[in-house]
Design an enzyme around this catalytic site. Structure first.
Site, short mmCIF file in Angstrom:
data_model
loop_
_atom_site.label_atom_id
_atom_site.label_comp_id
_atom_site.label_asym_id
_atom_site.label_seq_id
_atom_site.Cartn_x
_atom_site.Cartn_y
_atom_site.Cartn_z
N SER A 7 0.85 -1.19 0.00
CA SER A 7 0.00 0.00 0.00
C SER A 7 0.88 1.24 0.00
O SER A 7 1.66 1.45 0.95
CB SER A 7 -0.89 0.01 1.25
OG SER A 7 -1.34 1.33 1.47
N HIS A 32 -1.36 -1.32 -4.19
CA HIS A 32 -2.61 -0.95 -3.50
C HIS A 32 -2.62 0.56 -3.28
O HIS A 32 -1.69 1.13 -2.71
CB HIS A 32 -2.67 -1.70 -2.17
CG HIS A 32 -3.94 -1.51 -1.42
ND1 HIS A 32 -5.09 -2.24 -1.69
CD2 HIS A 32 -4.26 -0.68 -0.39
CE1 HIS A 32 -6.06 -1.86 -0.85
NE2 HIS A 32 -5.58 -0.91 -0.05
N ASP A 34 -4.68 3.71 -1.74
CA ASP A 34 -5.73 4.09 -0.79
C ASP A 34 -6.23 5.49 -1.07
O ASP A 34 -5.48 6.46 -0.95
CB ASP A 34 -5.17 4.00 0.63
CG ASP A 34 -4.98 2.57 1.08
OD1 ASP A 34 -5.96 1.79 0.96
OD2 ASP A 34 -3.88 2.22 1.53
N MET A 36 -8.78 8.39 0.07
CA MET A 36 -9.55 8.80 1.26
C MET A 36 -10.05 10.23 1.07
O MET A 36 -9.32 11.08 0.54
CB MET A 36 -8.66 8.74 2.49
CG MET A 36 -8.00 7.39 2.69
SD MET A 36 -7.11 7.33 4.25
CE MET A 36 -6.38 5.70 4.16
N HIS A 65 -8.48 1.30 -3.70
CA HIS A 65 -9.37 1.11 -2.56
C HIS A 65 -10.01 2.45 -2.22
O HIS A 65 -9.35 3.34 -1.67
CB HIS A 65 -8.51 0.57 -1.40
CG HIS A 65 -9.26 0.34 -0.12
ND1 HIS A 65 -8.61 0.08 1.07
CD2 HIS A 65 -10.58 0.32 0.16
CE1 HIS A 65 -9.50 -0.08 2.03
NE2 HIS A 65 -10.70 0.07 1.52
N MET A 67 -12.03 4.75 -0.14
CA MET A 67 -12.62 4.99 1.19
C MET A 67 -13.26 6.36 1.14
O MET A 67 -12.77 7.32 1.76
CB MET A 67 -11.52 4.88 2.27
CG MET A 67 -11.10 3.44 2.52
SD MET A 67 -9.46 3.32 3.26
CE MET A 67 -8.46 3.49 1.80
N MET A 136 -11.35 -5.61 5.86
CA MET A 136 -10.49 -4.71 6.65
C MET A 136 -10.19 -5.35 8.00
O MET A 136 -11.11 -5.80 8.70
CB MET A 136 -11.16 -3.36 6.89
CG MET A 136 -11.38 -2.48 5.68
SD MET A 136 -9.89 -2.06 4.74
CE MET A 136 -8.86 -1.31 5.99
N GLY A 141 -8.36 4.40 7.42
CA GLY A 141 -8.00 5.80 7.62
C GLY A 141 -6.50 6.03 7.69
O GLY A 141 -6.01 7.05 7.24
N GLY A 143 -2.31 4.16 7.88
CA GLY A 143 -1.41 3.01 7.81
C GLY A 143 -0.81 2.76 9.19
O GLY A 143 -0.96 3.58 10.11
N GLY A 144 -0.18 1.63 9.34
CA GLY A 144 0.57 1.34 10.56
C GLY A 144 -0.26 1.06 11.80
O GLY A 144 0.26 1.13 12.91
N ASP A 174 -6.66 -6.37 4.43
CA ASP A 174 -6.01 -5.06 4.47
C ASP A 174 -6.03 -4.49 5.88
O ASP A 174 -7.10 -4.32 6.48
CB ASP A 174 -6.79 -4.13 3.51
CG ASP A 174 -6.16 -2.75 3.37
OD1 ASP A 174 -5.06 -2.53 3.89
OD2 ASP A 174 -6.81 -1.90 2.71
N GLY A 175 -4.83 -4.19 6.39
CA GLY A 175 -4.72 -3.52 7.68
C GLY A 175 -3.89 -4.30 8.69
O GLY A 175 -4.31 -5.37 9.13
N GLY A 176 -2.71 -3.77 8.99
CA GLY A 176 -1.90 -4.38 10.04
C GLY A 176 -1.29 -5.72 9.68
O GLY A 176 -0.88 -6.47 10.57
C1 DX5 Z 1 -6.10 1.69 5.82
C2 DX5 Z 1 -5.73 1.39 4.39
C3 DX5 Z 1 -4.71 0.34 4.27
C4 DX5 Z 1 -3.39 0.72 4.87
C5 DX5 Z 1 -2.65 -0.52 5.23
O1 DX5 Z 1 -7.13 2.57 5.84
O2 DX5 Z 1 -6.86 0.97 3.65
O3 DX5 Z 1 -4.53 -0.08 2.93
O4 DX5 Z 1 -2.60 1.48 4.00
O5 DX5 Z 1 -1.50 -0.15 5.88
P1 DX5 Z 1 -0.83 -1.06 6.99
O6 DX5 Z 1 -0.39 -2.32 6.27
O7 DX5 Z 1 0.31 -0.23 7.44
O8 DX5 Z 1 -1.85 -1.33 8.04
ZN ZN Z 2 -6.43 -0.08 1.68
#
Ligand code: DX5
Ligand code: ZN
Length: 218
Positions: A7, A32, A34, A36, A65, A67, A136, A141, A143-144, A174-176
């Protein structure tokens, strides 16, 4: 074949083309992206103009993606920008079947995403109208964030339902996602693994992606 989708949310936004080239050389399968809007999620990122410019820099599939509220209003722009997969959130789409059909008409693969607390039942009526189900494992919202392990049973459940009713649908998580949990996410049934901080926050992208792929093969 399982895929790693870094991402770019965690990449250096001032050097996006270079960052994409670096993960491509490091073995990334998809990119990927994102998107937003500051309404559906408390953050603002990039729009179709940036996607169109990045499109010229790589041949890797763009996994976009969205959002954003009212995704219907923007899917045409993201399709023309060169998105290969366009994913909307079930929580934002009032006419989900219409939206997914439109994405496919525009020549992209149609994805639906579910927030951690959104039940799977919501997408059952449209299983045949989608190509990808994005689950998810953080609240979208940023990363990390930390992986919410309580979502693992939902991934398992989704895999069972999809294998039975719509085996063409890919399951993306997706996420963490990190080197430490990627194997358990795979065991739950995921096909595509989004990883932002775990890849872009690492010293050596190639080593990280190789280690993730090795964990998937164990
Ligand atoms: C969160 C995003 C994710 C995010 C994932 O809202 O949709 O795609 O970038 O990042 P990590 O892998 O750091 O959780
Ligand atoms: Zn994403």
């Amino acid at each position: 074949m399982k895929k790693i989708a870094p991402s770019i949310l965690s990449a250096d936004f001032g050097r996006l083309a270079e960052e994409i080239a670096a993960v491509e050389a490091a073995g990334a399968d998809w990119i990927h992206i994102d998107v937003m809007d500051g309404h559906f999620v408390p953050n603002i990122t990039i729009g179709p103009g940036v996607v169109a410019s990045l499109r010229k820099t790589t041949k890797l599939p763009f996994d976009v993606h969205l959002m954003i509220e009212n995704p219907e209003q923007y899917i045409e722009a993201f399709a023309s920008a060169g998105s290969d997969v366009i994913t909307v959130h079930v929580e934002t789409s009032r006419h989900l079947h219409r939206t997914l059909t439109r994405i496919r008409e525009l020549g992209a693969k149609a994805g639906v995403s579910l927030n951690p607390a959104t039940p799977l039942g919501q997408i059952e009526p449209v299983l045949n109208d989608l190509d990808l189900l994005l689950i998810m494992t953080v609240n979208p919202g940023f990363g990390g964030q930390k992986f919410i392990s309580g979502v693992l049973p939902k991934i398992k459940n989704a895999k069972e339902i999809v294998s039975y009713l719509a085996p063409h649908v890919l399951i993306e998580v997706d996420g963490g996602v990190t080197l430490d949990n990627i194997r358990s996410v795979a065991d739950a049934g995921a096909d595509i693994f989004v990883a932002g901080a775990a890849v872009f926050g690492s010293e050596n992208y190639a080593r990280t992606i190789e280690a993730m792929k090795a964990a998937l093969q164990q």
